[in-house]
Design a protein around this motif. Structure first.
Motif, PDB file in Angstrom:
ATOM      1  N   PRO A 240       0.826  -1.211   0.000  1.00 56.71           N
ATOM      2  CA  PRO A 240       0.000   0.000   0.000  1.00 56.71           C
ATOM      3  C   PRO A 240       0.860   1.261   0.000  1.00 56.71           C
TER       4      PRO A 240
ATOM      5  N   GLN B  37       0.789   5.182   1.107  1.00 55.83           N
ATOM      6  CA  GLN B  37       0.035   6.051   1.997  1.00 55.83           C
ATOM      7  C   GLN B  37       0.688   7.425   2.084  1.00 55.83           C
TER       8      GLN B  37
ATOM      9  N   LYS C 199       0.094  10.569   4.523  1.00 50.28           N
ATOM     10  CA  LYS C 199      -0.601  10.868   5.765  1.00 50.28           C
ATOM     11  C   LYS C 199      -0.385  12.335   6.126  1.00 50.28           C
TER      12      LYS C 199
ATOM     13  N   ASP D  60      -4.250  13.212   2.540  1.00 53.46           N
ATOM     14  CA  ASP D  60      -4.531  11.901   3.139  1.00 53.46           C
ATOM     15  C   ASP D  60      -5.016  10.986   2.023  1.00 53.46           C
ATOM     16  N   TRP D  61      -4.228   9.955   1.711  1.00 47.98           N
ATOM     17  CA  TRP D  61      -4.562   9.125   0.549  1.00 47.98           C
ATOM     18  C   TRP D  61      -3.891   7.764   0.704  1.00 47.98           C
ATOM     19  N   THR D  62      -4.661   6.717   0.460  1.00 49.50           N
ATOM     20  CA  THR D  62      -4.129   5.357   0.474  1.00 49.50           C
ATOM     21  C   THR D  62      -4.460   4.675  -0.843  1.00 49.50           C
TER      22      THR D  62
ATOM     23  N   THR E 280      -4.041   0.921  -2.666  1.00 47.33           N
ATOM     24  CA  THR E 280      -3.671  -0.486  -2.508  1.00 47.33           C
ATOM     25  C   THR E 280      -3.308  -1.071  -3.867  1.00 47.33           C
TER      26      THR E 280
END
Length: 490
Positions: free
Chosen positions: A9, A11, A13, A29-31, A33
């Motif tokens: 992943p 990320q 933050k 803020d982003w993730t 996968t």
């Protein structure tokens, strides 16, 4: 190899990413996968290319953190393309020999440091570059340069493909081949694309990230913020995002008013509203204490303050709905309050939208008729409408991205779409003053963005002065540059 075994992943933050003095991404803020494929979209100047570059490790993270960025990113962008060209030109400047440099040939640009020469050769043939392999890279056309960039990225076995407007500058045949190739590798490499056009979005895209300009600091306009992320499988949310992009990016302007339904003229040299030491009190309790406020034509204002600070009271002084408007020194639309004017003489110059109005507007009339009812100041449509009024209503529906829903019942719409239609209803007569009392109250993030986008459009494209009321002074709207913050007494 499956993408999930190559890349974990990613990320960001609360990441603030600086690109020298040119641009800043704020608190991202982003993730992502490994099984997801993303499109980054948003209006011009929002930072789409900057966010794509940040995934490739470009830019300085000045706050927050990043985890899992790809070690080998296949980045294709106009900025990277320009950088390669600049590098080639710099070689010419550094050449001290009495010969003219021809620049790096295409075959070196593609095959030097190439991780998959067989794929590179296949793509060279597929993209029709075989005859150009000996030509200097900087001598290529924009489209040919873009093809070279794409081949380099695809043949370098990237951990992630980051493609910024990959389809721009490509002919139809090449575009189709590229789309087919990308579709064939979706299981082996995650992709992130920057696209301005939703109709170019490949079917394999799973998620959309929406950026907009960050207006929290007016001294630094070159900032962008990630506003929304949408799972494409959520059809309702995806359609709302499409509608938002339509509002933010369309060239459509605010429709004209109906010439047969014009308001009396106002003296342009006079303010729309002037409150002189306006006070609201109940017994010994003072809510608003000696407020001086002048609203000139064309001045857009944001009125904010906590609950109990008197925002609604001040509005009702302006509209004439507050009994104390006659005990204060108030000048509105050419009238000195208390000199014999009727409340309707005042209200004809005001468009008003509030949560209370939305509660009252429970009729089952169509979306189109809701807008038309604004010509008649009615809740529901009980008068015959003209062809021109119907045409103007259609133009508003087009601006809102709601043309297909013209005949749907108003009371069957989402809360956010109802709010958009009520703003359009208030605007059809182009009132000198549009009062939007907490227009985002009760709305989720997506619908809030839709309403704010419409307010921006009105500020930019009409002669109506906007008075936008909310709790937070920092929740700024592009086009509104004047702010009044009330404080709670006691």
């Amino acid at each position: 190899m499956n993408a999930s075994t190559r890349l974990g992943p990613i990320q960001l933050k609360k990441a603030t990413v600086s690109f020298d003095d040119r641009f800043t991404l704020s608190e991202i803020d982003w993730t992502i996968t490994p099984d997801q494929h993303w499109v980054i979209t948003g209006p011009n100047g929002a930072g789409k290319s900057a966010l794509a570059a940040a995934l490739a490790g470009i830019g300085e993270i000045t706050a927050g953190s990043s985890e899992g960025l790809p070690a080998r990113a296949g980045l294709v962008s106009f900025e990277a393309q320009a950088e390669l060209i600049a590098r080639e030109l710099k070689k010419d400047d550094a050449d001290i020999m009495d010969v003219i440099s021809l620049g790096t040939p295409v075959h070196e640009m593609i095959f030097d440091y190439c991780q998959d020469p067989e794929l590179a050769q296949a793509l060279v043939e597929k993209f029709g570059l075989s005859r150009l392999l000996d030509r200097a890279f900087r001598k290529l056309s924009t489209g040919e340069t873009r093809k070279v960039m794409l081949i380099r990225a695809l043949a370098n076995k990237p951990d992630m493909l980051i493609l910024d407007e990959p389809f721009d500058g490509l002919d139809a045949e090449t575009l189709a081949m590229l789309q087919a190739h990308l579709a064939s590798i979706v299981d082996s490499v995650p992709m992130v694309m920057v696209l301005n056009r939703f109709d170019e979005m490949p079917d394999f895209i799973t998620h959309v990230a929406y950026l907009d300009k960050d207006t929290s600091d007016p001294k630094n306009p070159n900032q962008g913020r990630l506003k929304l992320t949408v799972d494409k499988s959520n059809e309702a949310a995806f359609n709302e995002l499409y509608q938002l992009l339509h509002l933010k990016s369309t060239d459509l302007t605010v429709p004209e008013s109906d010439p047969s339904n014009t308001l009396p003229g106002l003296d342009p040299s006079q303010p729309l509203v002037k409150l002189n030491a306006a006070t609201i009190k109940y017994g010994d309790t003072v809510i608003v204490d000696k407020l001086d406020w002048t609203i000139e034509p064309g001045q857009h204002w944001q009125l904010s303050g906590p609950n109990g600070s008197g925002k609604t009271g001040v509005l009702s002084l302006i509209t004439g709905d507050h009994p104390q408007c006659y005990t204060n020194d108030i000048f509105v639309f050419g009238f000195q309050r208390g000199k014999g004017e009727s409340i309707w003489q005042i209200k004809q110059f005001i468009g008003y939208v509030s949560t209370a109005l939305q509660w009252e507007y429970r009729v089952s009339t169509s979306c189109k008729n809701v807008i038309i009812s604004g010509f008649h100041d009615s809740i529901g449509l009980y008068s015959k409408s003209s062809d021109n009024q119907k045409k103007i209503a259609d133009q508003w529906l087009e601006l809102l991205g709601m043309t297909a829903r013209a005949d749907q019942p108003f009371n069957k719409l989402s809360y956010g779409d109802q709010r958009l239609l009520l703003i359009a209803r208030a605007m059809v007569k182009h009132p000198p003053l549009l009062i939007l009392d907490e227009p985002c109250l009760g709305l989720d993030d997506m619908n809030r963005q839709l309403v704010l986008a419409l307010i921006e459009k009105i500020c930019q494209g009409s002669e109506t002065t906007v008075l936008y009321v909310n709790h937070h002074a920092e929740d700024r709207i592009t086009g509104i540059e004047r702010y009044l913050k009330l404080k709670k007494n006691g």
